[in-house]
Design an enzyme around this catalytic site. Structure first.
Site, short mmCIF file in Angstrom:
data_model
loop_
_atom_site.label_atom_id
_atom_site.label_comp_id
_atom_site.label_asym_id
_atom_site.label_seq_id
_atom_site.Cartn_x
_atom_site.Cartn_y
_atom_site.Cartn_z
N GLY A 122 0.76 -1.39 0.56
CA GLY A 122 0.54 0.04 -0.22
C GLY A 122 1.10 1.15 0.10
N ALA A 135 -2.75 -0.08 7.63
CA ALA A 135 -4.35 -0.69 7.43
C ALA A 135 -5.51 0.50 7.30
CB ALA A 135 -4.46 -0.89 9.31
N ASP A 136 -6.53 0.08 6.57
CA ASP A 136 -8.04 0.51 6.29
C ASP A 136 -8.15 1.14 7.27
OD1 ASP A 136 -7.59 0.41 3.37
OD2 ASP A 136 -7.46 -1.76 4.55
N GLY A 167 -6.65 -4.88 3.45
CA GLY A 167 -6.99 -5.79 2.22
C GLY A 167 -7.85 -4.57 1.27
N GLU A 186 -0.71 -10.70 3.65
CA GLU A 186 -0.42 -10.18 4.73
C GLU A 186 -1.04 -10.85 5.96
OE1 GLU A 186 -3.23 -6.64 4.47
OE2 GLU A 186 -1.30 -5.77 2.26
C1 5RP Z 1 -3.21 -3.17 1.28
C2 5RP Z 1 -3.62 -3.28 2.71
C3 5RP Z 1 -3.17 -1.56 2.99
O1 5RP Z 1 -2.29 -1.96 3.94
C4 5RP Z 1 -4.44 -0.83 2.94
O2 5RP Z 1 -4.90 -0.51 2.33
C5 5RP Z 1 -3.74 0.19 3.46
O3 5RP Z 1 -2.75 1.55 2.18
P1 5RP Z 1 -2.30 2.71 2.17
O4 5RP Z 1 -1.42 2.70 2.73
O5 5RP Z 1 -2.59 3.17 0.90
O6 5RP Z 1 -3.61 3.90 3.03
O7 5RP Z 1 -4.06 -3.87 3.83
O8 5RP Z 1 -3.94 -5.18 1.47
#
Ligand code: 5RP
Length: 225
Positions: free
Chosen positions: A33, A87-88, A99, A107
């Site tokens: 990410g 993480a989201d 994800g 992950e």
């Molecule tokens: C990828 C993930 C990422 O860690 C999550 O989506 C966060 O992404 P970003 O740092 O671009 O906001 O779980 O599958």
């Protein structure tokens, strides 16, 4: 600070956090990410201090290799000292939704093999109750409709992530309308649906520490018990 600057700040904070744990024979886990990319870029400076990394996606593996960091196949490795990933969403127990970048299964595997999970995020990811961000569920392609019907029975509103095929050759359903007061229960129940590879809840094994970037700097947060 912009969101990109916050991501860079937590990426650098993660490098500072893990630096004392690095040894020439140690391998670390690296996530996927835009926030994980900031970590990878900052990690390049320490590339001679550890043996290499296991990546949670082909994209991260490529980025690591371009920076001169050796990438290992997880099957060659019995334990990872530490895993750093974004993480989201995170709640105060450091239970996570992950994800958004479709790498959730790898992950979860990398997290399982790691002694410590250091999550990095900007403050937009901090929530009281998980579920504002739609929950990604990785599914075997032939089971997509069946799994979607089962998720509707659980109260969710699944949406097929069109055009996305995961590194494992599977598809993603993004599930809206779950308000997960008990994320561990959701994590278990969704994983029991036939055809689900895994779901993006990291509740049974969440993060051990969260480096959260905000306007007042990077805070180090441990899970509330
Ligand atoms: C990828 C993930 C990422 O860690 C999550 O989506 C966060 O992404 P970003 O740092 O671009 O906001 O779980 O599958």
């Amino acid at each position: 600070m912009t969101q990109d600057e916050l991501k860079q700040a937590v990426g650098q904070a993660a490098v500072d956090y893990i630096a004392p744990k690095l040894r020439p024979d140690r391998i670390i886990g690296v996530g996927t990410g835009s926030t994980a990319n900031c970590f990878i870029d900052a990690l390049a400076r320490l590339k001679d201090d550890f043996a290499g990394a296991v990546a949670s996606s082909d994209a991260s593996a490529e980025r690591l290799q371009k920076l001169g960091i050796k990438v290992f196949d997880l099957n060659e490795v019995s334990e990872l000292e530490v895993y750093v990933d974004g993480a989201d969403e995170s709640n105060e127990y450091l239970e996570l939704i992950k994800g958004g970048g479709a790498a959730l299964t790898r992950e979860k595997i990398v997290r399982a093999v790691s002694k410590e999970f250091v999550c990095i995020a900007d403050e937009s990811k901090w929530v009281d109750v998980l579920g504002r961000f739609p929950l990604p569920v990785e599914v075997i392609p032939m089971a997509r409709s069946y799994v979607a019907r089962e998720l509707v029975k659980m109260g969710g509103s699944p949406v097929y992530r069109e055009g996305v095929v995961t590194d494992n050759g599977c598809v993603i359903l993004d599930v809206y309308d779950f308000k997960m007061v008990d994320p561990r229960k959701y994590e278990t129940e969704i994983n029991q649906i036939a055809g689900v590879v895994t779901n993006g809840l990291f509740a049974q094994r969440g993060a051990d520490v969260l480096l959260l970037g905000g306007k007042d700097g990077v805070k180090t947060i441990y899970p509330k018990y």
